[in-house]
Scaffold this motif. Structure first.
Motif, PDB file in Angstrom:
ATOM      1  N   ILE A 133     -82.652  17.836  81.208  1.00 26.36           N
ATOM      2  CA  ILE A 133     -83.343  16.519  80.573  1.00 26.36           C
ATOM      3  C   ILE A 133     -82.254  15.497  81.100  1.00 26.36           C
ATOM      4  N   LYS A 134     -82.492  14.719  82.061  1.00 24.88           N
ATOM      5  CA  LYS A 134     -81.717  13.901  82.679  1.00 24.88           C
ATOM      6  C   LYS A 134     -81.392  12.438  81.752  1.00 24.88           C
ATOM      7  N   LYS A 135     -82.481  12.025  81.390  1.00 25.10           N
ATOM      8  CA  LYS A 135     -82.315  10.830  80.321  1.00 25.10           C
ATOM      9  C   LYS A 135     -83.545  10.556  79.378  1.00 25.10           C
ATOM     10  N   VAL A 136     -83.303   9.950  78.315  1.00 22.04           N
ATOM     11  CA  VAL A 136     -84.080   9.898  77.357  1.00 22.04           C
ATOM     12  C   VAL A 136     -84.272   8.343  76.897  1.00 22.04           C
ATOM     13  N   LYS A 137     -85.555   7.874  77.022  1.00 22.52           N
ATOM     14  CA  LYS A 137     -85.735   6.306  76.563  1.00 22.52           C
ATOM     15  C   LYS A 137     -86.736   6.217  75.537  1.00 22.52           C
ATOM     16  N   GLN A 138     -86.342   5.717  74.311  1.00 23.34           N
ATOM     17  CA  GLN A 138     -87.204   5.446  72.927  1.00 23.34           C
ATOM     18  C   GLN A 138     -87.550   4.151  73.003  1.00 23.34           C
ATOM     19  N   THR A 139     -89.180   4.337  72.419  1.00 18.40           N
ATOM     20  CA  THR A 139     -89.700   2.982  72.363  1.00 18.40           C
ATOM     21  C   THR A 139     -90.217   3.172  70.887  1.00 18.40           C
ATOM     22  N   GLU A 140     -91.045   1.975  70.209  1.00 19.42           N
ATOM     23  CA  GLU A 140     -91.378   2.068  68.891  1.00 19.42           C
ATOM     24  C   GLU A 140     -92.376   3.342  68.702  1.00 19.42           C
ATOM     25  N   PRO A 184     -95.302  11.507  72.192  1.00 28.46           N
ATOM     26  CA  PRO A 184     -95.304  10.645  71.150  1.00 28.46           C
ATOM     27  C   PRO A 184     -94.089  11.008  70.065  1.00 28.46           C
ATOM     28  N   LYS A 185     -93.672   9.980  69.571  1.00 27.71           N
ATOM     29  CA  LYS A 185     -92.307  10.068  68.568  1.00 27.71           C
ATOM     30  C   LYS A 185     -92.825  11.186  67.491  1.00 27.71           C
ATOM     31  N   GLY A 186     -91.968  11.887  66.824  1.00 29.74           N
ATOM     32  CA  GLY A 186     -92.626  12.576  65.925  1.00 29.74           C
ATOM     33  C   GLY A 186     -91.285  13.191  64.924  1.00 29.74           C
ATOM     34  N   VAL A 225     -89.125  10.845  78.316  1.00 27.73           N
ATOM     35  CA  VAL A 225     -88.097  11.768  79.035  1.00 27.73           C
ATOM     36  C   VAL A 225     -88.240  12.097  80.524  1.00 27.73           C
ATOM     37  N   THR A 226     -86.945  11.808  81.219  1.00 27.59           N
ATOM     38  CA  THR A 226     -86.771  12.353  82.646  1.00 27.59           C
ATOM     39  C   THR A 226     -86.352  13.639  83.010  1.00 27.59           C
ATOM     40  N   ILE A 227     -86.830  14.289  83.429  1.00 27.65           N
ATOM     41  CA  ILE A 227     -86.598  15.687  83.714  1.00 27.65           C
ATOM     42  C   ILE A 227     -86.292  15.949  85.082  1.00 27.65           C
ATOM     43  N   LYS A 228     -85.086  16.656  85.224  1.00 30.94           N
ATOM     44  CA  LYS A 228     -84.805  16.936  86.760  1.00 30.94           C
ATOM     45  C   LYS A 228     -84.818  18.482  86.953  1.00 30.94           C
ATOM     46  N   ASN A 229     -85.330  18.890  88.329  1.00 26.63           N
ATOM     47  CA  ASN A 229     -85.330  20.233  88.741  1.00 26.63           C
ATOM     48  C   ASN A 229     -84.203  20.226  89.576  1.00 26.63           C
ATOM     49  N   LYS A 255     -81.163  16.883  74.396  1.00 30.79           N
ATOM     50  CA  LYS A 255     -80.528  15.476  74.138  1.00 30.79           C
ATOM     51  C   LYS A 255     -80.869  15.254  72.677  1.00 30.79           C
ATOM     52  N   ASN A 256     -79.652  14.647  72.211  1.00 34.15           N
ATOM     53  CA  ASN A 256     -79.934  14.028  70.892  1.00 34.15           C
ATOM     54  C   ASN A 256     -80.869  12.755  70.966  1.00 34.15           C
ATOM     55  N   LEU A 257     -81.664  12.332  69.673  1.00 33.98           N
ATOM     56  CA  LEU A 257     -82.170  11.095  69.669  1.00 33.98           C
ATOM     57  C   LEU A 257     -81.483  10.093  68.902  1.00 33.98           C
ATOM     58  N   LYS A 258     -80.694  10.645  68.100  1.00 27.67           N
ATOM     59  CA  LYS A 258     -79.770   9.942  67.007  1.00 27.67           C
ATOM     60  C   LYS A 258     -78.355   9.972  67.547  1.00 27.67           C
ATOM     61  N   GLY A 259     -77.793   8.693  67.743  1.00 31.30           N
ATOM     62  CA  GLY A 259     -76.529   8.506  68.117  1.00 31.30           C
ATOM     63  C   GLY A 259     -76.411   8.771  69.505  1.00 31.30           C
ATOM     64  N   LEU A 260     -74.928   8.866  69.709  1.00 28.01           N
ATOM     65  CA  LEU A 260     -74.645   9.226  71.231  1.00 28.01           C
ATOM     66  C   LEU A 260     -74.780  10.683  71.310  1.00 28.01           C
TER      67      LEU A 260
END
Length: 921
Positions: free
Chosen positions: A482-489, A534-536, A494-498, A559-564
């Motif tokens: 998991i390269k990067k995670v970006k959250q919206t409302e 979707p968020k969950g 989720v950006t996944i790299k091979n 990747k954690n979704l809460k905090g750094l």
């Protein structure tokens, strides 16, 4: 593929007499061979695997040598087996048959007229088979116990071309199904164990067993005087001597009934009413891990241990006795089905069992990650261990080309994991139903994994080319991150790299603490892709959270979704498996010794887990009980293991150490280094080669009020190439070494050759050649030495490196001159040429002799020699040398002879482990 009709099935009748006294079988055999192909055959081939034991030149003997097993190679004639064929004839009036010396276990029969398609020929064979000792492959005889497998001559399989194979101790002879009618005469009072139908008649002093069986593969028999087999009244009846913890007959019977019900559910009914499960089947394919754990800890309950051992042996026999598959070229399908069933069986009946059993509950052990592995988690764990070291091999590679580690463990696990992977990805029981259909359509037919591929691809619309392509046919590793995670409302991108060159389905999870609240399969990510979910109710995203597929690296899967993102530091005692959610620092207790520091004690801090990493560090601060000083060593290394190149590993790093080289005198050694290790031709080869470069900086403390000399502080550039091929019969090694410094430059070559003669005597031979390119030194500290190099590079494990008298000065490390006698002027500041040789007399007692020329500037060339007795207890690890005759005279009569005795001792545990594991990796 159509079932061969009864009329076209081969028929074999055998009249055999077992001579207990001479350990021989006298056999008269008739084979009715049907040409079921569409080709006319003018030549027939037969397998005679009993002949594989005849001498040390057979493929079997050579294979065992590759596996570091010299038992057959040096066996006495009475322990070896073999076959003497007296006659082969046919109703085609032909007696032309040939045996190639290189493959004595394959017979070529030339017919005097072609055998037409769908026609048959009758062959009559008369031969005598010497039964080998069971010490070689476990099959054979020992103490009036005869385990007979591949004991008779059988037709090779023809499917457009002849499928010929020699006995390589792999239990994988590819055979046609046949109808058998066997009369076997043995001494009165001898028991038989077989899965054929039989009756017996007694005519003292012989008992004759009449055995019959239709549509059978591989007739295995056991004869013994004290019968250790037990028959269980199951369906089919099971006859077995699989051992383990003592359990009652009713409990074992209940366990076997459960096992059979499970196997029937996943495969189908066994087509015969009896099944022989010999303990040898389990011993040759054990539960690795179960058989390595110490019995003193009783790691598993008696019921579990016997159940899992019996289940593995039973499933193997169940499959091998019914499916006609070339297990040398298409092994993965049987391995996969067996291990898939093992995973499912443990999952159903023993989900709570840990890989380490009850050891995982012991205080001090239970906190290790490896102790938390469930029994089924050992499969991906072992695969990952091999993949990180680049020891893995493709599943479709010929089984006789695989390393023992892969053939016996890794490939079997990867095959089972592959079917488990498909099972999770396809869902709807598609894999289970496909396995069952494959089994039932393949019963007693020549089949292959292609049929399974055809069946399963017809049951799904999902693309499975990745599985039947790269997963099976290559050693490409799965590694997504998991390269990067970006959250919206309301969603998460989720950006996944091979990271690798294989594209497969992957599983994405949403995890709340340890609970899975979201799961999605994602396909076709060949480089980088961004998906929206979707968020969950989850606070962490993770790939392959349940480890459903074998992946190279799990540390970057979340990747954690809460905090750094934060990986806290976790200290773990001793080396463990990785925990991807922590930056782990491992520590253990280091203990060493030298005369000046005394016992060297301290912690060792490092980050290398059981699996290989790229960035490694190791820091070992120590305290010397004699010196009373803090010392130690440290290293920092980057290593890269490429896949599709001739290089096995690149390493670059720095190392430093600070210990005492004399009483109250310490040294500091600092060295940047780089090395390239080259791959073996195949993983079945031993040894290898490497090129290294290092710059060694040494700064030695000197006594007060003493002038600093050239040997107290110096820098040396060292280039080295090493090659080794340590076969068990012939061991060849050589090193080429170049050293360049301000005051000197030198080049040297060290050649070593060890050979076991045909009479099992060891010949050890070494040649050393060294010369200075330039030499402006004023002492002999950097000179070549006949008997005890000064080790100014600090490479050797001297216990007392500065000692010139006393016990510690008698330690010898075979380097440079390699002499055992101690001379007054052993140094050469110009050149040196020496040879060292030894020859074993009896077991570890050897004669040795050394001879050498050496020259110093301004002096004539000098010649020295010595000889004596060598006690070679463990080669290069524990040896003693007793000098006899040398340039000094007859040494035993000279004063203080005890001080002339030299010893070799190696305390490095890594070298000892390498000695033990030879032939497996």
């Amino acid at each position: 593929m159509s079932l061969v009709s009864h009329a076209q099935r081969n028929k074999t009748s055998i009249d055999a007499v077992l001579d207990f006294k001479n350990k021989e079988l006298q056999i008269q055999q008739k084979i009715i061979y049907y040409n079921t192909s569409n080709d006319n055959l003018d030549t027939l081939y037969f397998h005679n695997w009993a002949a594989a034991y005849k001498d040390r030149h057979t493929p079997l003997a050579k294979r065992l040598i590759e596996d570091y097993d010299k038992s057959l190679y040096f066996a006495k004639a009475e322990l070896r087996g073999g076959t003497v064929i007296k006659n082969i004839s046919s109703n085609y009036i032909s007696d032309k048959w040939y045996i190639d010396k290189k493959t004595p276990d394959i017979i070529k029969v030339i017919l005097n007229k072609p055998l037409k398609a769908k026609d048959s020929v009758v062959l009559s064979l008369t031969y005598l088979t010497k039964i080998p000792s069971s010490k070689f492959t476990r099959y054979g005889q020992e103490n009036n116990n005869y385990n007979l497998r591949y004991w008779y001559i059988s037709p090779a399989v023809y499917n457009g071309k002849w499928q010929l194979m020699s006995n390589l101790n792999m239990d994988d002879l590819y055979m046609e199904a046949s109808d058998y009618d066997i009369k076997f005469s043995v001494p009165q009072g001898v028991h038989i164990n077989t899965d054929l139908h039989y009756s017996k008649s007694v005519k003292p002093p012989l008992t004759t067993y009449h055995l019959t069986g239709k549509n059978r593969i591989d007739i295995e028999l056991n004869f013994n005087v004290v019968n250790d087999f037990v028959e269980f009244k199951t369906q089919p009846r099971i006859i077995t001597n699989v051992d383990g913890t003592i359990l009652s007959y009713p409990l074992k019977s209940e366990i076997i009934n459960r096992e059979l019900d499970f196997i029937k559910k996943h495969l189908g009914s066994y087509p015969h009413d009896k099944l022989l499960v010999n303990n040898i089947t389990y011993q040759n394919n054990p539960i690795y891990g179960l058989n390595q754990l110490p019995k003193m800890f009783n790691p598993f309950s008696g019921a579990f241990e016997w159940d899992i051992k019996m289940f593995k042996a039973l499933t193997r026999v169940y499959l091998e006795k019914t499916l006609l598959i070339n297990r040398r070229t298409d092994a993965w399908i049987l391995d996969g089905i067996q291990n898939f069933l093992m995973i499912k069986y443990v999952e159903k009946y023993y989900p709570e069992i840990k890989a380490m059993g009850n050891i995982s509950k012991i205080w001090g052990v239970r906190d290790f990650n490896i102790a938390k592995l469930s029994f089924n988690e050992k499969y991906p764990f072992v695969y990952q261990f091999a993949a990180r070291k680049n020891y893995d091999q493709p599943l479709t590679m010929r089984a006789d080309s695989l390393s023992n580690f892969n053939r016996k463990i890794v490939n079997k696990y990867k095959a089972g994991l592959g079917l488990q992977y498909l099972d999770q990805y396809l869902n709807d029981s598609i894999v289970s139903s496909s396995i069952k259909q494959f089994y039932n359509e393949s019963l007693h037919r020549k089949t292959s994994s292609y049929l399974f591929q055809k069946i399963i691809t017809q049951k799904t619309n999902k693309d499975l080319n990745w599985f039947f392509g790269d997963y099976l046919n290559s050693k490409k590793k799965i590694d997504y991150t998991i390269k990067k995670v970006k959250q919206t409302e309301d969603s998460v991108k989720v950006t996944i790299k091979n990271r690798r060159n294989i594209t497969v389905p992957i599983a994405l999870y949403g995890v709340n603490k340890k609970d899975i609240t979201f799961k999605k399969w994602i396909t076709n990510i060949d480089s980088t892709a961004t998906i929206t979910i979707p968020k969950g109710n989850y606070d962490r995203l993770s790939l392959n959270y349940e480890y459903l597929y074998p992946e190279l690296n799990l540390r970057d899967n979340w990747k954690n979704l809460k905090g750094l993102l934060n990986k806290p530091v976790q200290f773990r005692f001793f080396k463990d498996i990785e925990n991807p959610y922590y930056n782990q620092v491992f520590y253990n207790f280091y203990a060493g010794y030298n005369l000046y520091d005394g016992l060297i004690l301290g912690p060792s801090l490092y980050n290398e887990a059981i699996f290989k990493k790229k960035w490694l560090y190791k820091i070992t601060p120590t305290y010397g009980t004699n010196s009373g000083k803090i010392a130690g060593a440290a290293s920092f290394v980057y290593q890269h293991i490429p896949e599709e190149t001739s290089v096995y590993r690149y390493r670059i790093g720095i190392s430093a150490s600070n210990f005492h080289y004399d009483k109250d005198l310490s040294y500091f050694r600092f060295s940047p280094f780089a090395s390239v290790e080259f791959k073996r031709k195949t993983l079945r080869d031993v040894g290898g080669s490497a090129l290294s470069a290092r710059y060694i900086m040494v700064d030695k403390k000197i006594p007060e009020n003493t002038a600093r000399l050239e040997q107290d502080k110096y820098n040396i550039l060292n280039l080295r190439y090493g090659f080794s091929k340590p076969d068990i019969i012939q061991d060849l090694r050589y090193n080429l070494d170049l050293q360049l410094a301000n005051r000197f430059g030198k080049i040297a070559a060290d050649f070593r050759f060890r050979k076991l003669t045909d009479s099992n005597h060891q010949l050890d031979f070494r040649v050393f050649l060294g010369t200075f390119l330039y030499n402006n030194t004023t002492s002999d500290f950097f000179s070549f030495s006949l008997d005890r190099p000064s080790d100014y590079l600090f490479d050797y494990d001297y216990l007392g490196r500065s000692e010139t008298s006393g016990f510690m000065s008698q330690q010898i490390i075979i380097a440079e001159g390699g002499f055992k006698s101690i001379f007054e002027n052993p140094y050469a500041n110009r050149w040196m040429a020496s040879t060292n040789a030894s020859f074993s007399l009896w077991r570890w007692i050897e004669l040795y002799a050394d001879a050498g020329f050496y020259k110093n500037n301004g002096l004539k060339t000098n010649f020295k020699y010595d000889s004596g007795i060598r006690f070679n207890f463990v080669h290069n690890f524990l040896e003693l040398y007793f000098p006899l005759q040398s340039s000094l005279g007859f040494e035993p009569t000279q004063q203080d002879y005890a001080s002339k005795i030299r010893f070799v001792v190696t305390l490095n545990p890594d070298k000892l482990i390498g000695l033990i594991r030879r032939g497996f990796f």
